[in-house]
Design a protein around this motif. Structure first.
Motif, PDB file in Angstrom:
ATOM      1  N   THR A 283     -41.759  18.672   7.405  1.00 57.09           N
ATOM      2  CA  THR A 283     -41.320  17.599   6.848  1.00 57.09           C
ATOM      3  C   THR A 283     -40.527  16.547   7.725  1.00 57.09           C
ATOM      4  N   PRO A 284     -41.179  15.280   7.755  1.00 57.25           N
ATOM      5  CA  PRO A 284     -40.418  14.388   8.891  1.00 57.25           C
ATOM      6  C   PRO A 284     -38.734  14.484   8.777  1.00 57.25           C
ATOM      7  N   LYS A 285     -38.272  14.349   9.791  1.00 56.50           N
ATOM      8  CA  LYS A 285     -36.636  14.163  10.113  1.00 56.50           C
ATOM      9  C   LYS A 285     -36.120  13.136   9.199  1.00 56.50           C
ATOM     10  N   ALA A 286     -36.953  12.086   9.176  1.00 51.85           N
ATOM     11  CA  ALA A 286     -36.335  10.870   8.440  1.00 51.85           C
ATOM     12  C   ALA A 286     -35.929  11.288   7.012  1.00 51.85           C
ATOM     13  N   VAL A 287     -36.958  12.117   6.131  1.00 51.44           N
ATOM     14  CA  VAL A 287     -36.883  12.711   4.841  1.00 51.44           C
ATOM     15  C   VAL A 287     -35.651  13.325   4.835  1.00 51.44           C
ATOM     16  N   ILE A 288     -35.503  14.258   5.716  1.00 49.89           N
ATOM     17  CA  ILE A 288     -34.108  15.269   5.624  1.00 49.89           C
ATOM     18  C   ILE A 288     -33.031  14.581   5.963  1.00 49.89           C
ATOM     19  N   ASP A 289     -33.032  13.593   6.911  1.00 49.47           N
ATOM     20  CA  ASP A 289     -31.829  12.864   7.254  1.00 49.47           C
ATOM     21  C   ASP A 289     -31.513  11.941   5.912  1.00 49.47           C
ATOM     22  N   ALA A 290     -32.643  11.439   5.133  1.00 51.13           N
ATOM     23  CA  ALA A 290     -32.148  10.433   4.105  1.00 51.13           C
ATOM     24  C   ALA A 290     -31.437  11.478   2.735  1.00 51.13           C
ATOM     25  N   PHE A 291     -31.818  12.534   2.611  1.00 52.11           N
ATOM     26  CA  PHE A 291     -31.463  13.336   1.665  1.00 52.11           C
ATOM     27  C   PHE A 291     -29.967  13.560   1.949  1.00 52.11           C
ATOM     28  N   ASN A 292     -29.689  14.174   3.261  1.00 54.20           N
ATOM     29  CA  ASN A 292     -28.299  14.510   3.643  1.00 54.20           C
ATOM     30  C   ASN A 292     -27.458  13.397   3.583  1.00 54.20           C
ATOM     31  N   ALA A 293     -27.879  12.199   3.826  1.00 54.50           N
ATOM     32  CA  ALA A 293     -26.849  10.845   3.850  1.00 54.50           C
ATOM     33  C   ALA A 293     -26.920  10.670   2.528  1.00 54.50           C
ATOM     34  N   THR A 294     -27.600  10.746   1.326  1.00 50.95           N
ATOM     35  CA  THR A 294     -27.375  10.584  -0.073  1.00 50.95           C
ATOM     36  C   THR A 294     -26.816  11.413  -0.762  1.00 50.95           C
ATOM     37  N   VAL A 295     -26.276  12.688  -0.256  1.00 52.64           N
ATOM     38  CA  VAL A 295     -25.496  13.645  -1.075  1.00 52.64           C
ATOM     39  C   VAL A 295     -23.915  13.055  -1.398  1.00 52.64           C
ATOM     40  N   PRO A 296     -23.434  12.664  -0.334  1.00 59.08           N
ATOM     41  CA  PRO A 296     -22.114  11.963  -0.331  1.00 59.08           C
ATOM     42  C   PRO A 296     -21.905  11.008  -1.590  1.00 59.08           C
ATOM     43  N   LYS A 297     -22.926   9.986  -1.597  1.00 63.64           N
ATOM     44  CA  LYS A 297     -23.063   8.892  -2.646  1.00 63.64           C
ATOM     45  C   LYS A 297     -23.325   9.656  -4.063  1.00 63.64           C
ATOM     46  N   LEU A 298     -23.867  10.438  -4.178  1.00 65.61           N
ATOM     47  CA  LEU A 298     -24.148  11.364  -5.537  1.00 65.61           C
ATOM     48  C   LEU A 298     -22.784  11.883  -5.894  1.00 65.61           C
ATOM     49  N   ARG A 299     -22.074  12.586  -4.827  1.00 64.38           N
ATOM     50  CA  ARG A 299     -20.775  13.157  -5.251  1.00 64.38           C
ATOM     51  C   ARG A 299     -19.946  12.337  -5.573  1.00 64.38           C
ATOM     52  N   SER A 300     -19.765  10.998  -5.143  1.00 67.93           N
ATOM     53  CA  SER A 300     -18.848  10.024  -5.435  1.00 67.93           C
ATOM     54  C   SER A 300     -19.191   9.093  -6.567  1.00 67.93           C
ATOM     55  N   ASP A 301     -20.379   9.229  -7.267  1.00 69.74           N
ATOM     56  CA  ASP A 301     -20.679   8.655  -8.452  1.00 69.74           C
ATOM     57  C   ASP A 301     -20.418   9.553  -9.602  1.00 69.74           C
ATOM     58  N   LYS A 302     -19.503   8.620 -10.477  1.00 71.72           N
ATOM     59  CA  LYS A 302     -18.746   9.506 -11.553  1.00 71.72           C
ATOM     60  C   LYS A 302     -19.663   9.658 -12.610  1.00 71.72           C
ATOM     61  N   ARG A 303     -20.471   8.883 -12.924  1.00 73.28           N
ATOM     62  CA  ARG A 303     -21.410   8.828 -13.995  1.00 73.28           C
ATOM     63  C   ARG A 303     -22.476  10.023 -13.663  1.00 73.28           C
ATOM     64  N   PHE A 304     -22.983  10.217 -12.398  1.00 69.99           N
ATOM     65  CA  PHE A 304     -23.857  11.326 -12.290  1.00 69.99           C
ATOM     66  C   PHE A 304     -23.134  12.469 -12.287  1.00 69.99           C
ATOM     67  N   THR A 305     -21.860  12.559 -11.639  1.00 72.58           N
ATOM     68  CA  THR A 305     -21.270  13.806 -11.958  1.00 72.58           C
ATOM     69  C   THR A 305     -21.305  14.514 -13.263  1.00 72.58           C
ATOM     70  N   GLU A 306     -20.737  13.453 -14.109  1.00 75.73           N
ATOM     71  CA  GLU A 306     -20.707  13.908 -15.462  1.00 75.73           C
ATOM     72  C   GLU A 306     -22.047  14.379 -16.106  1.00 75.73           C
ATOM     73  N   LEU A 307     -22.982  13.856 -15.593  1.00 77.45           N
ATOM     74  CA  LEU A 307     -24.299  14.258 -16.132  1.00 77.45           C
ATOM     75  C   LEU A 307     -24.686  15.601 -15.589  1.00 77.45           C
ATOM     76  N   ARG A 308     -24.541  15.798 -14.205  1.00 78.60           N
ATOM     77  CA  ARG A 308     -24.944  17.208 -13.810  1.00 78.60           C
ATOM     78  C   ARG A 308     -24.045  18.380 -14.038  1.00 78.60           C
ATOM     79  N   THR A 309     -22.642  17.957 -14.382  1.00 75.21           N
ATOM     80  CA  THR A 309     -21.638  18.728 -14.941  1.00 75.21           C
ATOM     81  C   THR A 309     -22.167  19.175 -16.283  1.00 75.21           C
ATOM     82  N   LYS A 310     -22.436  18.465 -16.994  1.00 72.67           N
ATOM     83  CA  LYS A 310     -23.026  18.763 -18.446  1.00 72.67           C
ATOM     84  C   LYS A 310     -24.228  19.602 -18.465  1.00 72.67           C
TER      85      LYS A 310
END
Length: 354
Positions: A283-310
């Motif tokens: 899988t291209p490194k660009a894809v892997i890097d993009a996902f790694n960079a996205t996780v901190p954004k997801l962790r800081s998203d309160k709405r998403f955190t509530e949904l995944r916690t549920k």
């Protein structure tokens, strides 16, 4: 009846080389090897719109459900057929990881060769019904009646419970072949079974009301791993002891040996990445890097955190890079641990892996 599961080596994943492009795909399909509505599907559907919103280039992200054979068919197809360009990614779960680790021939998807992109932990609770007469974990040593557990498959998600029973030296009569957790729940209500385990999300949604009515008693959790690799209490059930704590209470010493090693791997370690998005080799490194960079954004998203916690409970969301060390340790099953499990399945559950 003896269930015979033939073991064989994994085939090489199709298209194992690079995809020839370092760009993010414009469209991504998350392949869920189970039906709609289950825990894995729910997590994927919570995740998909957030990936579209946060991934570089904002690609379209869709869910593709390919149920059948406890997920093995879809896992195999992904591993052998799907392109390694990031356009199709596999949503894995604990049930997916166990068969190839045990050497089941039909399970050709070698997760140790895949790249994790996002992982989410979860937990599991062991509980007993009122009819069992078990009011606390210590009662399991000398229950008032025969303990009866129902499962789907000895080589699937029930394996963690089977190892826990063996570690604690419990006499549990087990029946396999149930077509999902729903029928198991009905058997518990009818009194045909009296001990069970559920993941955190299912426990909160389906079992907690029975706890409140006094029909069910939660006994212990599998526990979770802390930063130092020690098994500690599940943060979602801080008042419940872990299985190792119960062992120490019953026997006056810390657990050890092959059963404990298997428990750490299949009932605790694996749950730290129980839900995960996986990419193929090449899988291209660009894809892997993009996902790694996205996780901190997801962790800081309160709405998403509530949904995944549920969906899963309050457990860590990690990037593939953050999870890689733990995943490598879990997938590096020691020969003596595998031998212990294979012997346990054969001797106690009439299930042979050859």
């Amino acid at each position: 009846m003896t269930a015979v599961l033939l073991a064989a080596g994994c085939s090489n994943p199709g298209g194992g080389g690079g995809s020839g492009t370092e760009e993010m795909p414009k469209s991504i399909k998350l392949v869920v090897p189970y039906t709609q509505g289950g825990g894995t599907d729910t997590w994927a559907r919570v995740l998909a719109p957030e990936l579209k919103r946060n991934l570089e280039g904002q690609p379209t992200v869709q869910i593709e459900n390919l149920p059948g054979g406890e997920g093995i068919a879809a896992n195999n197809r992904f591993y052998d057929v799907d392109p390694p360009d990031g356009s199709r990614l596999l949503v894995g779960t604990g049930t997916s990881y166990i068969p190839p680790l045990l050497g089941v021939s039909e399970a050709k998807c070698d997760f140790s060769k895949l790249t994790p992109l996002i992982t989410n932990g979860t937990g599991s609770v062991l509980y007993a019904t009122k009819d069992s007469g078990v009011k606390k974990a210590e009662d399991l040593a000398k229950p008032a009646t025969q303990l009866k557990y129902g499962g789907i498959s000895a080589t699937g998600s029930d394996l963690g419970a089977l190892i826990a029973f063996d570690l604690l030296k419990l006499d549990v009569k087990t029946t396999f072949g149930f077509e999902g957790r729903g029928p198991i729940g009905l058997a518990l209500q009818r009194g045909e079974l009296n001990i069970d385990r559920q993941t955190t999300s299912a426990f909160n949604a389906e079992v907690k009301p029975q706890v409140e009515s006094g029909d069910v008693t939660p006994l212990m959790t599998y526990g979770v791993l802390d930063d130092d690799g020690a098994i500690v209490r599940d943060p979602n059930f801080k008042d419940l002891p872990t299985v190792p704590e119960v062992y120490k209470t019953l026997y006056g010493k810390e657990p050890s040996g092959p059963a404990y090693a298997a428990y750490r791997t299949f009932a605790v370690g694996m749950y730290s990445f129980e839900k995960a998005v996986w990419a193929k080799p090449g899988t291209p490194k660009a894809v892997i890097d993009a996902f790694n960079a996205t996780v901190p954004k997801l962790r800081s998203d309160k709405r998403f955190t509530e949904l995944r916690t549920k969906a899963l409970g309050n457990y860590q969301l990690s990037s593939g890079a953050e999870s890689q060390k733990q995943i490598d340790e879990v997938f590096d099953v020691k020969p003596e641990t595998r031998t212990y499990i294979l012997d346990l399945l054969k001797d106690k559950y009439d299930t042979t892996v050859e």
